[in-house]
Design an enzyme around this catalytic site. Sequence first.
Site, mmCIF file in Angstrom:
data_model
loop_
_atom_site.group_PDB
_atom_site.id
_atom_site.type_symbol
_atom_site.label_atom_id
_atom_site.label_comp_id
_atom_site.label_asym_id
_atom_site.label_seq_id
_atom_site.Cartn_x
_atom_site.Cartn_y
_atom_site.Cartn_z
ATOM 1 N N CYS A 52 -55.588 -26.319 -11.653
ATOM 2 C CA CYS A 52 -56.750 -26.126 -12.514
ATOM 3 C C CYS A 52 -57.860 -25.516 -11.658
ATOM 4 C CB CYS A 52 -57.204 -27.461 -13.109
ATOM 5 S SG CYS A 52 -58.773 -27.335 -14.007
ATOM 6 N N ASP A 59 -51.365 -28.355 -12.637
ATOM 7 C CA ASP A 59 -50.952 -28.076 -14.006
ATOM 8 C C ASP A 59 -49.477 -27.715 -13.970
ATOM 9 O OD1 ASP A 59 -53.390 -28.383 -15.448
ATOM 10 O OD2 ASP A 59 -54.077 -26.456 -14.688
#
Length: 154
Positions: A52, A59
């Site tokens: 992120c 992620d």
Amino acid sequence: MAGKDVSGLTQLGKAVEQPKSPEEAILERVPNGQEDVNCLVRFTAPEFTSLCPMTGQPDFAHLVIDYVPDQWLVESKSLKLFLTSFRNHGAFHEDCTVMIGKRIVDLLSPRWLRIGGYWYPRGGIPIDVFWQTGAPLADIWLPDQSVATYRGRG
């Protein structure tokens, strides 16, 4: 493969370091020995990771890349190294997914390409990102990407 020179490859069959970023990653191609045939090539990366850009938290996504090659095929080791170079790369889901598709298109000039990025939830919301170069070719078998919509524990 008579007449199909692959001597310029820099990674296949060699020990290479993991690229530190997607920009540094070398994506390579090999000649398509079946360039007179429309066929669909699929790469699936069920454990894709990036960061992120705001929090630095990881992620995770399941990527499915489908393309109809023209003169070139993506060399798979270089693709794996390119995809894993995102592990330390901070970008939003949409940017990662589209960046990967565009980089492959820039390298190969395929007849057609689509990428599906099925991102796992953070903050309770999964984000799925889809990008393609145009309408699918009429004479190819285009299977479903077969990634289930996120359902949680339900």
